[in-house]
Design a protein around this motif. Sequence first.
Motif, short mmCIF file in Angstrom:
data_model
loop_
_atom_site.label_atom_id
_atom_site.label_comp_id
_atom_site.label_asym_id
_atom_site.label_seq_id
_atom_site.Cartn_x
_atom_site.Cartn_y
_atom_site.Cartn_z
N ARG A 93 -56.97 80.74 -77.97
CA ARG A 93 -58.20 80.55 -77.18
C ARG A 93 -58.96 81.84 -76.95
O ARG A 93 -60.13 81.80 -76.60
N LEU A 94 -58.30 82.98 -77.09
CA LEU A 94 -58.97 84.24 -76.78
C LEU A 94 -59.66 84.78 -78.03
O LEU A 94 -59.25 84.48 -79.15
N PRO A 95 -60.70 85.60 -77.83
CA PRO A 95 -61.41 86.13 -79.00
C PRO A 95 -60.51 87.04 -79.84
O PRO A 95 -59.57 87.65 -79.33
N ARG A 96 -60.83 87.11 -81.10
CA ARG A 96 -60.07 87.90 -82.06
C ARG A 96 -60.29 89.39 -81.77
O ARG A 96 -61.42 89.84 -81.70
N GLN A 121 -61.40 90.90 -73.92
CA GLN A 121 -60.73 90.17 -72.84
C GLN A 121 -60.08 91.14 -71.86
O GLN A 121 -59.33 92.01 -72.27
N PRO A 122 -60.39 91.03 -70.56
CA PRO A 122 -59.70 91.91 -69.62
C PRO A 122 -58.25 91.46 -69.41
O PRO A 122 -57.90 90.32 -69.73
N SER A 123 -57.45 92.36 -68.90
CA SER A 123 -56.06 92.08 -68.51
C SER A 123 -55.24 91.37 -69.58
O SER A 123 -54.65 90.33 -69.35
N THR A 124 -55.26 91.93 -70.77
CA THR A 124 -54.45 91.37 -71.84
C THR A 124 -53.35 92.34 -72.20
O THR A 124 -53.42 93.53 -71.90
N GLY A 125 -52.35 91.83 -72.88
CA GLY A 125 -51.41 92.66 -73.60
C GLY A 125 -51.67 92.41 -75.08
O GLY A 125 -52.18 91.36 -75.44
N CYS A 126 -51.32 93.38 -75.92
CA CYS A 126 -51.53 93.20 -77.35
C CYS A 126 -50.29 93.65 -78.11
O CYS A 126 -49.62 94.60 -77.70
N TYR A 127 -50.00 92.96 -79.19
CA TYR A 127 -48.90 93.32 -80.08
C TYR A 127 -49.45 93.91 -81.37
O TYR A 127 -50.48 93.44 -81.88
N LEU A 128 -48.74 94.89 -81.90
CA LEU A 128 -49.03 95.43 -83.22
C LEU A 128 -47.99 94.87 -84.18
O LEU A 128 -46.79 95.03 -83.96
N GLY A 144 -57.26 99.71 -69.84
CA GLY A 144 -57.86 98.65 -70.63
C GLY A 144 -57.96 98.95 -72.11
O GLY A 144 -58.43 98.14 -72.89
N GLU A 145 -57.49 100.14 -72.52
CA GLU A 145 -57.48 100.48 -73.94
C GLU A 145 -56.12 100.14 -74.52
O GLU A 145 -55.11 100.33 -73.85
N HIS A 146 -56.09 99.70 -75.74
CA HIS A 146 -54.81 99.42 -76.39
C HIS A 146 -54.63 100.40 -77.54
O HIS A 146 -55.15 100.18 -78.63
N CYS A 161 -53.11 93.09 -85.21
CA CYS A 161 -52.76 92.99 -83.79
C CYS A 161 -53.18 91.62 -83.27
O CYS A 161 -54.01 90.92 -83.86
N GLN A 162 -52.57 91.25 -82.15
CA GLN A 162 -52.83 89.95 -81.52
C GLN A 162 -52.63 90.14 -80.03
O GLN A 162 -51.68 90.80 -79.61
N CYS A 163 -53.53 89.58 -79.24
CA CYS A 163 -53.50 89.82 -77.80
C CYS A 163 -53.22 88.54 -77.03
O CYS A 163 -53.40 87.44 -77.55
N PHE A 164 -52.78 88.71 -75.79
CA PHE A 164 -52.44 87.56 -74.95
C PHE A 164 -52.81 87.89 -73.52
O PHE A 164 -52.98 89.05 -73.15
N THR A 165 -52.92 86.85 -72.71
CA THR A 165 -53.18 87.04 -71.29
C THR A 165 -52.32 86.06 -70.54
O THR A 165 -51.85 85.06 -71.10
#
Length: 184
Positions: A93-96, A121-128, A144-146, A161-165
């Motif tokens: 659901r979140l933007p790419r 997207q604010p307050s996300t975590g991201c995986y590499l 807020g930078e990854h 990478c892929q992010c989640f909230t």
Amino acid sequence: GAPTISIFQKPPGVIPPGGSTTICCICQCSNGKFMMYKGSHQLPTLEQSGGRAEFSISNATYEDRGSYICHYLEGDTVLARSTELHVLVEELRLPRPDLSVLPGHEVAAGAEVMFHCTTTQPSTGCYLYLEGQIRAELFPRERGEHNFSLVQKGGSGRYSCQCFTGKASREWSAVSNTLDLVVR
């Protein structure tokens, strides 16, 4: 010693319903055969050649999520088992996010590179993700930078990478563009 099997998803990441991925098992082994299981259920491994077996998931459904594992056999003897690969199927659901790397796509072995995963997207975590690896790296959170720095020991690769909230129920983004890093 016994051979070791690596198992990974290609391409990596959380799959949306209707999406596709391939589960790959690779082994430095001779002429045995692979068996792939989802839980205790044996899967038909579609492609098997040399030390590699692949199982394709297309038009994924929630039924496809779960733990996958590979066994390598010679005759009836299981010589090796892979670790478990956890496959997630979720609505994305979140933007790419956008993945970039500094100093650039080509680096010398031993050089430090900085991956940058940009998301609106604010307050996300991201995986590499690195294709071929089962383990994803979590980007450290900073303002807020990854950003994720990695010293390249050699071994070129394909990153995304892929992010989640959210905590309890995670919402996921689509997977970013892929980035091919060449290590000279």
